[in-house]
Design a protein around this motif. Structure first.
Motif, PDB file in Angstrom:
ATOM      1  N   GLN A   1      12.536  24.039  58.966  1.00  0.00           N
ATOM      2  CA  GLN A   1      12.770  22.856  59.798  1.00  0.00           C
ATOM      3  C   GLN A   1      11.743  21.771  59.483  1.00  0.00           C
ATOM      4  N   PRO A   2      12.165  20.663  58.879  1.00  0.00           N
ATOM      5  CA  PRO A   2      11.229  19.581  58.569  1.00  0.00           C
ATOM      6  C   PRO A   2      10.579  19.042  59.842  1.00  0.00           C
ATOM      7  N   VAL A   3       9.306  18.705  59.733  1.00  0.00           N
ATOM      8  CA  VAL A   3       8.581  18.156  60.873  1.00  0.00           C
ATOM      9  C   VAL A   3       8.140  16.736  60.547  1.00  0.00           C
ATOM     10  N   SER A   4       8.134  15.876  61.529  1.00  0.00           N
ATOM     11  CA  SER A   4       7.567  14.527  61.414  1.00  0.00           C
ATOM     12  C   SER A   4       7.132  14.131  62.817  1.00  0.00           C
ATOM     13  N   GLN A   5       5.839  14.326  63.105  1.00  0.00           N
ATOM     14  CA  GLN A   5       5.342  14.137  64.465  1.00  0.00           C
ATOM     15  C   GLN A   5       3.992  13.423  64.462  1.00  0.00           C
ATOM     16  N   ASP A   6       3.792  12.648  65.512  1.00  0.00           N
ATOM     17  CA  ASP A   6       2.555  11.890  65.717  1.00  0.00           C
ATOM     18  C   ASP A   6       1.820  12.488  66.918  1.00  0.00           C
ATOM     19  N   PHE A   7       0.612  12.994  66.679  1.00  0.00           N
ATOM     20  CA  PHE A   7      -0.202  13.598  67.731  1.00  0.00           C
ATOM     21  C   PHE A   7      -1.352  12.659  68.103  1.00  0.00           C
ATOM     22  N   THR A   8      -1.511  12.400  69.387  1.00  0.00           N
ATOM     23  CA  THR A   8      -2.693  11.687  69.865  1.00  0.00           C
ATOM     24  C   THR A   8      -3.806  12.703  70.072  1.00  0.00           C
ATOM     25  N   LEU A   9      -4.963  12.445  69.480  1.00  0.00           N
ATOM     26  CA  LEU A   9      -6.078  13.397  69.513  1.00  0.00           C
ATOM     27  C   LEU A   9      -7.059  13.080  70.636  1.00  0.00           C
ATOM     28  N   PRO A  10      -7.590  14.126  71.292  1.00  0.00           N
ATOM     29  CA  PRO A  10      -7.240  15.542  71.124  1.00  0.00           C
ATOM     30  C   PRO A  10      -5.887  15.846  71.751  1.00  0.00           C
ATOM     31  N   SER A  11      -5.182  16.825  71.191  1.00  0.00           N
ATOM     32  CA  SER A  11      -3.839  17.167  71.676  1.00  0.00           C
ATOM     33  C   SER A  11      -3.845  18.574  72.243  1.00  0.00           C
ATOM     34  N   ALA A  12      -3.382  18.697  73.485  1.00  0.00           N
ATOM     35  CA  ALA A  12      -3.301  20.017  74.122  1.00  0.00           C
ATOM     36  C   ALA A  12      -1.953  20.681  73.866  1.00  0.00           C
ATOM     37  N   SER A  13      -1.028  19.949  73.240  1.00  0.00           N
ATOM     38  CA  SER A  13       0.327  20.455  73.016  1.00  0.00           C
ATOM     39  C   SER A  13       0.567  20.673  71.532  1.00  0.00           C
ATOM     40  N   PRO A  14       1.341  21.707  71.166  1.00  0.00           N
ATOM     41  CA  PRO A  14       1.698  21.911  69.757  1.00  0.00           C
ATOM     42  C   PRO A  14       2.773  20.946  69.278  1.00  0.00           C
ATOM     43  N   ASP A  15       3.316  20.140  70.182  1.00  0.00           N
ATOM     44  CA  ASP A  15       4.368  19.186  69.832  1.00  0.00           C
ATOM     45  C   ASP A  15       3.861  17.764  69.990  1.00  0.00           C
TER      46      ASP A  15
END
Length: 255
Positions: A162-176
């Protein structure tokens, strides 16, 4: 090198015909359940004999009376079309879906037909092959699959590419993270001028940037090269079946 022998294209409708014409193994999402608990055939062309059968998630209003009878019907259908396996694409974990999966697990195992189920709802089944998403945002792809193989056995672990393309704001408490389209990701790269790196552990590309409010971001994404690398890594650690949506799978077939 691209590995394709263990790759199965997940298709619906005419995509199944296109994938088969390209020489791919095919999983055809062609079966469903009615609200009365009967097995329904959905667009199964005669030429699709020998493909994996995909069973869609049951309707929320399912009224199920006899899981064992339904399991026998499913096993009969799989034998009728010479299916090498059945994929139960179930998303909701309810008492009814678990009863169904247990019945499917027993009936298909008796006929020597593998049942593939998502790992999150299939851990307690005795025979099923547990299908695991490759969309990881932390850790190591090969270490994760190797750990599951150590628990369940290599023959009982499959992958869903499953291709992923995600933007995480750091620090991130979620895996998504926040999903990003390819166009949005390209625009973000052009705006920030960020440098793209490759993570060998996740087998994916990434970059970092700081937004206008000063928050740090981590963007993780796949492209055709990382999907090919993931397929090679999975093959290298003994994963015998890797499912991928068509046309993601088509991009991994040598032209």
């Amino acid at each position: 090198m691209v590995y394709t022998k263990n790759l199965v294209a997940v298709c619906a409708g005419r995509d199944a015909v296109r994938a088969a014409a390209q020489g791919m193994q095919v999983l055809h999402l062609c079966l469903g359940l009615s609200e009365n608990g009967a097995l329904e055939r959905r667009q199964l062309p005669a030429m699709q004999r020998g493909c994996f059968l995909g069973l869609c998630d049951p309707p929320r209003g399912l009224r199920l009376c006899n899981p064992e009878r339904l399991a026998l019907d499913l096993a009969f259908e799989a034998k009728r079309v010479n299916a090498p396996g059945v994929f139960a694409d179930f998303e909701r974990e309810t008492a009814q879906t678990l009863a169904l999966l247990r019945a499917f697990d027993e009936a298909l195992a008796e006929d020597g037909i593998p049942l593939y189920v998502p790992v999150n709802i299939g851990r307690d089944l005795e025979h099923a092959v547990l299908t695991v998403s490759t969309a990881l945002s932390g850790g190591s792809l090969t270490a994760y699959f190797s750990s599951l193989q150590g628990i369940y056995g290599a023959h009982r672990v499959a992958a869903f590419l499953q291709p992923v393309s995600q933007d995480f704001t750091l620090p991130s408490a979620s895996p998504d993270g926040k999903p990003l389209s390819a166009a949005a990701r390209a625009a973000l790269l052009a705006e920030t001028g960020a440098q793209v790196f490759f993570s060998h552990e996740l087998c994916a590309r990434y970059f970092t940037y700081t937004d206008r409010e000063g928050a740090a971001h981590f963007v993780l994404f796949d492209d055709a090269d990382t999907l090919a690398a993931k397929l090679a890594q999975l093959t290298g650690c003994g994963v015998q079946t890797v499912f991928a949506l068509y046309p993601d799978a088509a991009g991994l077939i040598p032209s």
